[in-house]
Design a protein around this motif. Structure first.
Motif, short mmCIF file in Angstrom:
data_model
loop_
_atom_site.label_atom_id
_atom_site.label_comp_id
_atom_site.label_asym_id
_atom_site.label_seq_id
_atom_site.Cartn_x
_atom_site.Cartn_y
_atom_site.Cartn_z
N LEU A 16 0.83 -1.21 0.00
CA LEU A 16 0.00 0.00 0.00
C LEU A 16 0.86 1.26 0.00
O LEU A 16 0.46 2.29 -0.53
N PHE A 17 2.04 1.19 0.60
CA PHE A 17 2.93 2.34 0.63
C PHE A 17 3.64 2.54 -0.71
O PHE A 17 4.20 3.60 -0.95
N SER A 18 3.63 1.56 -1.59
CA SER A 18 4.47 1.65 -2.78
C SER A 18 3.71 1.71 -4.11
O SER A 18 4.31 1.56 -5.16
N ILE A 19 2.42 1.96 -4.10
CA ILE A 19 1.65 1.89 -5.35
C ILE A 19 1.03 3.23 -5.74
O ILE A 19 -0.05 3.28 -6.31
N THR A 20 1.73 4.31 -5.49
CA THR A 20 1.20 5.63 -5.78
C THR A 20 0.84 5.80 -7.25
O THR A 20 -0.24 6.29 -7.58
N GLY A 21 1.74 5.42 -8.15
CA GLY A 21 1.49 5.60 -9.58
C GLY A 21 0.28 4.82 -10.06
O GLY A 21 -0.55 5.32 -10.82
N THR A 22 0.16 3.58 -9.61
CA THR A 22 -0.99 2.75 -10.00
C THR A 22 -2.29 3.35 -9.48
O THR A 22 -3.28 3.44 -10.22
N LEU A 23 -2.29 3.77 -8.23
CA LEU A 23 -3.50 4.37 -7.67
C LEU A 23 -3.87 5.67 -8.38
O LEU A 23 -5.05 5.96 -8.57
N HIS A 31 -7.55 14.06 -9.14
CA HIS A 31 -6.85 13.77 -7.89
C HIS A 31 -5.35 13.93 -8.11
O HIS A 31 -4.79 13.38 -9.04
N THR A 32 -4.73 14.69 -7.25
CA THR A 32 -3.31 14.97 -7.38
C THR A 32 -2.49 13.84 -6.75
O THR A 32 -3.01 13.06 -5.95
N PRO A 33 -1.20 13.76 -7.07
CA PRO A 33 -0.34 12.76 -6.44
C PRO A 33 -0.29 12.91 -4.92
O PRO A 33 -0.11 11.93 -4.21
N THR A 37 -0.93 9.94 -2.38
CA THR A 37 0.12 9.61 -1.41
C THR A 37 -0.45 9.57 0.00
O THR A 37 -0.16 8.65 0.77
N GLU A 38 -1.27 10.53 0.35
CA GLU A 38 -1.83 10.55 1.70
C GLU A 38 -2.81 9.40 1.92
O GLU A 38 -2.85 8.83 3.00
#
Length: 85
Positions: A16-23, A31-33, A37-38
């Motif tokens: 969950l901490f490492s999938i920012t790009g996919t999300l 929705h912004t990065p 991230t948050e």
């Protein structure tokens, strides 16, 4: 199997901490990065909390918790969005 529950929760938390790009690609438009991230940080933290609650790993003596380093880490994570802008 019981010995694998903790590592499983930690693995899910790390994912969950490492999938920012996919999300970000799957999120609704606009929705912004930072928002992504948050959200992933919140989901990862809740996963770790769930593991601690299920395994009774929360400290019984809260005065022994290293509050200063913990607050520094929380503050650093909280202001992360302001640093990247």
């Amino acid at each position: 199997m019981r010995n694998l529950i903790g590592p499983l929760f930690l693995l899910v938390s790390c994912l969950l901490f490492s999938i920012t790009g996919t999300l970000q690609q799957l999120a609704p438009e606009g929705h912004t990065p930072v928002v992504i991230t948050e959200v992933r940080m919140l989901l990862g933290s809740l996963t770790i909390l769930a593991w601690c609650l299920l395994n009774h790993r929360l400290p019984s003596n809260w005065s022994a918790v290293p509050w200063k380093p913990m607050l520094i880490a929380v503050a650093s994570s909280s202001i992360y969005k302001y640093v990247i802008n």
